[in-house]
Design a protein around this motif. Sequence first.
Motif, PDB file in Angstrom:
ATOM      1  N   SER A   1       2.260  -8.862  -4.274  1.00 28.36           N
ATOM      2  CA  SER A   1       1.385  -9.048  -3.116  1.00 28.36           C
ATOM      3  C   SER A   1       1.730  -8.036  -2.028  1.00 28.36           C
ATOM      4  O   SER A   1       2.817  -7.444  -2.033  1.00 28.36           O
ATOM      5  CB  SER A   1       1.524 -10.464  -2.562  1.00 28.36           C
ATOM      6  OG  SER A   1       2.794 -10.629  -1.942  1.00 28.36           O
ATOM      7  N   LEU A   2       0.812  -7.863  -1.095  1.00 27.96           N
ATOM      8  CA  LEU A   2       1.058  -6.950   0.024  1.00 27.96           C
ATOM      9  C   LEU A   2       2.291  -7.378   0.812  1.00 27.96           C
ATOM     10  O   LEU A   2       3.106  -6.538   1.216  1.00 27.96           O
ATOM     11  CB  LEU A   2      -0.175  -6.906   0.933  1.00 27.96           C
ATOM     12  CG  LEU A   2      -0.088  -6.017   2.182  1.00 27.96           C
ATOM     13  CD1 LEU A   2       0.180  -4.567   1.798  1.00 27.96           C
ATOM     14  CD2 LEU A   2      -1.380  -6.124   2.993  1.00 27.96           C
TER      15      LEU A   2
ATOM     16  N   VAL B   1       2.779  -3.122  -8.882  1.00 30.65           N
ATOM     17  CA  VAL B   1       1.824  -3.129  -7.768  1.00 30.65           C
ATOM     18  C   VAL B   1       0.425  -2.801  -8.288  1.00 30.65           C
ATOM     19  O   VAL B   1      -0.558  -3.488  -7.981  1.00 30.65           O
ATOM     20  CB  VAL B   1       2.248  -2.108  -6.691  1.00 30.65           C
ATOM     21  CG1 VAL B   1       1.155  -1.968  -5.629  1.00 30.65           C
ATOM     22  CG2 VAL B   1       3.562  -2.523  -6.039  1.00 30.65           C
TER      23      VAL B   1
ATOM     24  N   TYR C   1      -3.879  -1.230  -0.963  1.00 33.37           N
ATOM     25  CA  TYR C   1      -4.134  -2.573  -1.488  1.00 33.37           C
ATOM     26  C   TYR C   1      -5.600  -2.960  -1.319  1.00 33.37           C
ATOM     27  O   TYR C   1      -6.223  -3.502  -2.242  1.00 33.37           O
ATOM     28  CB  TYR C   1      -3.244  -3.591  -0.775  1.00 33.37           C
ATOM     29  CG  TYR C   1      -1.937  -3.870  -1.483  1.00 33.37           C
ATOM     30  CD1 TYR C   1      -1.764  -5.009  -2.261  1.00 33.37           C
ATOM     31  CD2 TYR C   1      -0.872  -2.991  -1.375  1.00 33.37           C
ATOM     32  CE1 TYR C   1      -0.567  -5.273  -2.909  1.00 33.37           C
ATOM     33  CE2 TYR C   1       0.336  -3.236  -2.019  1.00 33.37           C
ATOM     34  CZ  TYR C   1       0.480  -4.384  -2.787  1.00 33.37           C
ATOM     35  OH  TYR C   1       1.672  -4.630  -3.439  1.00 33.37           O
TER      36      TYR C   1
ATOM     37  N   LYS D   1      -7.631  -1.126  -3.855  1.00 30.23           N
ATOM     38  CA  LYS D   1      -7.124  -1.179  -5.234  1.00 30.23           C
ATOM     39  C   LYS D   1      -6.920   0.230  -5.815  1.00 30.23           C
ATOM     40  O   LYS D   1      -7.392   0.560  -6.911  1.00 30.23           O
ATOM     41  CB  LYS D   1      -8.055  -2.006  -6.121  1.00 30.23           C
ATOM     42  CG  LYS D   1      -8.136  -3.473  -5.717  1.00 30.23           C
ATOM     43  CD  LYS D   1      -9.053  -4.264  -6.641  1.00 30.23           C
ATOM     44  CE  LYS D   1      -8.965  -5.761  -6.371  1.00 30.23           C
ATOM     45  NZ  LYS D   1      -9.276  -6.131  -4.981  1.00 30.23           N
TER      46      LYS D   1
ATOM     47  N   PHE E   1       5.483  -6.330  -0.962  1.00 28.71           N
ATOM     48  CA  PHE E   1       5.618  -4.913  -1.297  1.00 28.71           C
ATOM     49  C   PHE E   1       6.932  -4.279  -0.828  1.00 28.71           C
ATOM     50  O   PHE E   1       7.666  -3.702  -1.648  1.00 28.71           O
ATOM     51  CB  PHE E   1       4.419  -4.129  -0.754  1.00 28.71           C
ATOM     52  CG  PHE E   1       4.472  -2.657  -1.060  1.00 28.71           C
ATOM     53  CD1 PHE E   1       3.980  -2.169  -2.260  1.00 28.71           C
ATOM     54  CD2 PHE E   1       5.023  -1.755  -0.156  1.00 28.71           C
ATOM     55  CE1 PHE E   1       4.034  -0.818  -2.560  1.00 28.71           C
ATOM     56  CE2 PHE E   1       5.082  -0.401  -0.443  1.00 28.71           C
ATOM     57  CZ  PHE E   1       4.586   0.070  -1.650  1.00 28.71           C
TER      58      PHE E   1
END
Length: 417
Positions: free
Chosen positions: A133-134, A127, A162, A165, A137
């Motif tokens: 990706s979200l 991650v 996310y 970052k 997740f």
Amino acid sequence: MGLAHRILFSVVVIMGGCALAQPPLSRAAPAPIVSKATNTKLVVTPQASPQLAEGEFFNANGTKASLSDLLATAKSYDYILIGETHNVACDHIVQAKIIAALAESGMRFTVGMEMFAQEKQPQLDAVNNGKVSLAEFPTKVDWKDAWGFSYSLYEPIIEEIYAHKIELYALNFPFEIAKKIGDDGMESLTPEERKYLPKNHIPSMEAQEEDLTRIHDKHVELMTEGKDDPKAAEVAKKSLAHYRKRFFLIQSMWDTGMAEQAMAIRKKTNLPIVILTGTGHVEHGWGISYRLSKLDPDAKVLLIVPWRNREPIVAERGHIQFYCPLTKQSRFGFTLRMEGDGATILDVKDKSAAHTAGFLAGDNIVKVSGMDVDSMMTLHRAGVKAAKEGKDMVFTVIRDGKECTISMPVPEHPHRK
């Protein structure tokens, strides 16, 4: 699973959220809060409860605080602990708001979560490296099996991580190890399992052990009350005293382990770390904060905890508190809020036990299994009793001004399957 094991297991599960298991708090003179991981203390006098909107902050003395005030304070701290009750959605919305505000202020930091065991760090590294990706997740980190509480509760937090970052880290050791310690003791662990345990176990403070004793003994009472044979009940209670020591051990192992992980992450990244964990690991300067005072004595630790509208303000619980009403997303499938006489259902999840039983949004639960619903603890007590007796829970509900009765089997807890 024997009676003693069931009690130890249920208490350990509840301690993750802790706040729901506690009685109304006293406004007696506050004990000091550990405001720095040295012996510096913060002592304040609690004031009358402020009038707050959902999600608003206030200082330990009861005066209102803005998000800007919180940011100005937080920027000088090395560890920022934000407590939660795991199934209260408002708590997670506030946690997400704090994370977003810190990031948007230009502060660089990492986030550590109790919800992830150390064995999940490789997935979290993916991650952090932008490889997940979200949308992927929850699947990639095995959220459903790893934690058990609905991902939707934590989604606002993950979205902010996310969006900004922010590196995410695992703090806990595997839940299965805690269960194994509870069932069979430390000696039952394999060398592979022992590598997840803290290197320098720090026992709990006396005040925390007193609180843990109260919680443990309350659950012993719940599980042994109503036994037909008084002698059998007494034998069970004596047997359970042995398991209390294991309960203390598991709790202190969790707190020490998460403190060690947080310290290692801070030293590795050279950044402050925001720690998201159950309120019981944060409040009063016990739990993780106390262990940090031993492991990283020059660091500054900020405690942020939720406050419920049915509790007086107690300054000793945290440096900054935020108001979130006691709203519980139950594993039964409904979301409840304590208000007036009983618990009002805000939402019912499709295909859940509550949906199957016939509950509707707007129902007001006033009794469960003959007990008045004056706290969330009443619902827990009724669930434990019904599960022990192998019976359905029986709810008295007010719907459109009329009283009706609804029966519902007790769903199995996801960690007990």
